[in-house]
Motif scaffolding. Sequence first.
Motif, PDB file in Angstrom:
ATOM      1  N   LEU A  28       0.781  -1.150  -0.079  1.00 19.83           N
ATOM      2  CA  LEU A  28       0.054  -0.058  -0.094  1.00 19.83           C
ATOM      3  C   LEU A  28       0.826   1.343  -0.017  1.00 19.83           C
ATOM      4  O   LEU A  28       0.627   2.256  -0.689  1.00 19.83           O
ATOM      5  CB  LEU A  28      -0.932  -0.062   1.136  1.00 19.83           C
ATOM      6  N   ALA A  29       1.973   1.273   0.894  1.00 20.98           N
ATOM      7  CA  ALA A  29       2.785   2.310   0.789  1.00 20.98           C
ATOM      8  C   ALA A  29       3.457   2.663  -0.484  1.00 20.98           C
ATOM      9  O   ALA A  29       3.738   3.837  -1.024  1.00 20.98           O
ATOM     10  CB  ALA A  29       3.908   2.170   1.913  1.00 20.98           C
ATOM     11  N   SER A  30       3.888   1.572  -1.337  1.00 22.28           N
ATOM     12  CA  SER A  30       4.416   1.677  -2.311  1.00 22.28           C
ATOM     13  C   SER A  30       3.660   2.235  -3.557  1.00 22.28           C
ATOM     14  O   SER A  30       3.978   3.031  -4.223  1.00 22.28           O
ATOM     15  CB  SER A  30       4.902   0.091  -2.973  1.00 22.28           C
ATOM     16  N   ILE A  31       2.141   1.704  -3.408  1.00 21.51           N
ATOM     17  CA  ILE A  31       1.223   2.430  -4.368  1.00 21.51           C
ATOM     18  C   ILE A  31       0.939   3.812  -4.166  1.00 21.51           C
ATOM     19  O   ILE A  31       1.030   4.547  -4.980  1.00 21.51           O
ATOM     20  CB  ILE A  31      -0.057   1.294  -4.189  1.00 21.51           C
ATOM     21  N   ILE A  32       1.165   4.159  -2.711  1.00 24.43           N
ATOM     22  CA  ILE A  32       0.767   5.717  -2.566  1.00 24.43           C
ATOM     23  C   ILE A  32       1.930   6.454  -3.003  1.00 24.43           C
ATOM     24  O   ILE A  32       1.714   7.698  -3.619  1.00 24.43           O
ATOM     25  CB  ILE A  32       0.313   5.791  -1.183  1.00 24.43           C
ATOM     26  N   ALA A  33       3.240   5.943  -2.670  1.00 23.14           N
ATOM     27  CA  ALA A  33       4.055   6.532  -3.273  1.00 23.14           C
ATOM     28  C   ALA A  33       4.356   6.690  -4.773  1.00 23.14           C
ATOM     29  O   ALA A  33       4.799   7.760  -5.404  1.00 23.14           O
ATOM     30  CB  ALA A  33       5.320   6.024  -2.538  1.00 23.14           C
ATOM     31  N   SER A  34       3.932   5.706  -5.390  1.00 21.78           N
ATOM     32  CA  SER A  34       3.992   5.847  -6.718  1.00 21.78           C
ATOM     33  C   SER A  34       3.039   6.935  -7.416  1.00 21.78           C
ATOM     34  O   SER A  34       3.502   7.707  -8.134  1.00 21.78           O
ATOM     35  CB  SER A  34       3.766   4.475  -7.498  1.00 21.78           C
ATOM     36  N   ALA A  39       2.363  12.028  -9.892  1.00 22.42           N
ATOM     37  CA  ALA A  39       1.752  13.480  -9.950  1.00 22.42           C
ATOM     38  C   ALA A  39       2.665  14.693  -9.809  1.00 22.42           C
ATOM     39  O   ALA A  39       2.658  15.378 -10.740  1.00 22.42           O
ATOM     40  CB  ALA A  39       0.772  13.650  -8.595  1.00 22.42           C
ATOM     41  N   VAL A  40       3.783  14.345  -9.219  1.00 21.51           N
ATOM     42  CA  VAL A  40       4.882  15.337  -9.129  1.00 21.51           C
ATOM     43  C   VAL A  40       5.544  15.484 -10.598  1.00 21.51           C
ATOM     44  O   VAL A  40       5.798  16.684 -11.026  1.00 21.51           O
ATOM     45  CB  VAL A  40       5.824  14.980  -8.054  1.00 21.51           C
ATOM     46  N   VAL A  41       5.823  14.451 -11.060  1.00 17.19           N
ATOM     47  CA  VAL A  41       6.593  14.387 -12.275  1.00 17.19           C
ATOM     48  C   VAL A  41       5.554  15.019 -13.389  1.00 17.19           C
ATOM     49  O   VAL A  41       5.994  15.858 -14.293  1.00 17.19           O
ATOM     50  CB  VAL A  41       6.765  12.912 -12.697  1.00 17.19           C
ATOM     51  N   PHE A  42       4.185  14.672 -13.574  1.00 20.71           N
ATOM     52  CA  PHE A  42       3.231  15.437 -14.276  1.00 20.71           C
ATOM     53  C   PHE A  42       3.129  16.866 -14.207  1.00 20.71           C
ATOM     54  O   PHE A  42       3.118  17.548 -15.237  1.00 20.71           O
ATOM     55  CB  PHE A  42       1.815  14.737 -13.766  1.00 20.71           C
ATOM     56  N   PHE A  43       3.354  17.519 -12.739  1.00 24.19           N
ATOM     57  CA  PHE A  43       2.934  18.660 -12.833  1.00 24.19           C
ATOM     58  C   PHE A  43       4.383  19.510 -13.084  1.00 24.19           C
ATOM     59  O   PHE A  43       4.247  20.690 -13.498  1.00 24.19           O
ATOM     60  CB  PHE A  43       2.553  19.041 -11.139  1.00 24.19           C
ATOM     61  N   VAL A  44       5.473  18.685 -13.000  1.00 26.35           N
ATOM     62  CA  VAL A  44       6.718  19.379 -13.328  1.00 26.35           C
ATOM     63  C   VAL A  44       6.912  19.651 -14.906  1.00 26.35           C
ATOM     64  O   VAL A  44       7.456  20.658 -15.359  1.00 26.35           O
ATOM     65  CB  VAL A  44       7.977  18.626 -12.776  1.00 26.35           C
ATOM     66  N   ASN A  45       6.564  18.450 -15.423  1.00 30.20           N
ATOM     67  CA  ASN A  45       6.711  18.479 -17.101  1.00 30.20           C
ATOM     68  C   ASN A  45       5.624  19.320 -17.682  1.00 30.20           C
ATOM     69  O   ASN A  45       5.826  19.811 -18.850  1.00 30.20           O
ATOM     70  CB  ASN A  45       6.906  17.155 -17.461  1.00 30.20           C
ATOM     71  N   ARG A  46       4.348  19.343 -17.212  1.00 32.03           N
ATOM     72  CA  ARG A  46       3.184  19.820 -17.694  1.00 32.03           C
ATOM     73  C   ARG A  46       3.137  19.665 -19.114  1.00 32.03           C
ATOM     74  O   ARG A  46       3.153  20.525 -20.023  1.00 32.03           O
ATOM     75  CB  ARG A  46       3.251  21.360 -17.355  1.00 32.03           C
ATOM     76  N   PRO A  47       2.742  18.328 -19.575  1.00 35.73           N
ATOM     77  CA  PRO A  47       2.495  18.236 -21.063  1.00 35.73           C
ATOM     78  C   PRO A  47       1.315  18.841 -21.709  1.00 35.73           C
ATOM     79  O   PRO A  47       1.335  19.133 -23.088  1.00 35.73           O
ATOM     80  CB  PRO A  47       2.173  16.633 -21.041  1.00 35.73           C
TER      81      PRO A  47
END
Length: 439
Positions: A28-34, A39-47
């Motif tokens: 469960l912790a791995s899924i939440i961390a994933s 989400a962080v990668v998405f907002f940093v790259n902003r496709p």
Amino acid sequence: MSVRRRLAALKFGLGLEGIRGQIAILVLASIIASHLIIAVVFFVNRPDRPMPSLAEPQQLHALTQLIGRSAAADRPQLIATIAAAFPRLEITTAASPPADAAGSQWPPHEIAELGWRLGPSYRVTALGDGKVVITLPDGAAIGARMPPERRRPPPWGNPWMASLLIGVVSLALLGLWAARTLAAPLSSFAAAAENFSLDSSDAPLPERGPAEIRSLARALNRMRGRITTLIEDRTRMLAAISHDLRTPITRMRLRAEFIEDEHQRTQTLHDLDQMGAMLTAVLTFLRDGATRDAPTLIDLASAMQLIADQFADVGAKVSYQGPEHAMAMARPGDLHRAVTNLVENAVRFGTEVTIRLALTQDRVTIEVEDDGPGIADADKDSVLQPFVRGDDARNMDDSSSFGLGLSIARAIARGHRGELSLHNRTPNGLVARITLPRQ
């Protein structure tokens, strides 16, 4: 099974302290961390954000060369047409910058690259805020705005790639956790079972880890305690029986002294001596099998030489071969008795005996070699059992042998976490080999 026991078993299996509960928490912790990292990668790259064209540097290079090769009278109209066609470049006429003008908004290598593309007759000057002034070969200048070339995002910036990487990392962490939590305790349990002995120097198994591992460690510790108690009770019981038997044997010896027949008196006293020697041998075997002496650092070479000298003093041909000094951890009294038993057995069946000592970085090997008849391969395992004697020692008239010498030697070797083995010698003879770990 009662309701209370079922609830306890359910809590034991599914609780946070159990293996299944900890695995569920880790997954469960791995899924939440994933999801957080994705989400962080998405907002940093902003496709969804528009990206500047990767062709703008090439366009500015081509348009600058076109303006530089055109006639001075046609440049205003050409610049107006280019500005309308490429509004993002904001190409306009500009005054020539001073020779020492230099901006700091663009990286120097990008200015150098644009100047290298245009050639030595052009000069590129960055003014800041993304604006540049390009001096043409004839001295005229044009201004432009070009955003810095945006690099392509790295492969791990893609959300799908990030999700795959996080999954691999999660599986790796799960494997490391399983190896540390399950494999390490199980390996220690196997080592404890393999090296189990009755001496009290062995520390109990550590009760740590998940609930199942702790429960197993507690069960093994209790089992070791019960086995030790059982052996101690057996030894005390036999010691008490031996003590009680010595009294009637002593009375029988006193009565035997009054037997008038010389032959009957001698035979009776011989039988009583044999009974006493048998009781002493049995108690010695039990005591050596459950010794409590602490290991100490001794010179094995001196101990082996001493044994050889003791037998040589009584006329036996016993010699020592090995290093002059060899330090190792052992129980000196027990090891002396084990080697002495082997030498006594070798002297009984052979004429010349050799004690050999060899040491490596992690092993100690003691060999007692004789030139006697040897032992058949089919009988080697049986002669190491208690009260099993060789063919030449089956006569009960020999009260000095009860078939315990090799058994005591093997018990002492195992008490040192080693082993005793028998090997035939070419062309004849026997080699009794004690192999011990060099602690």
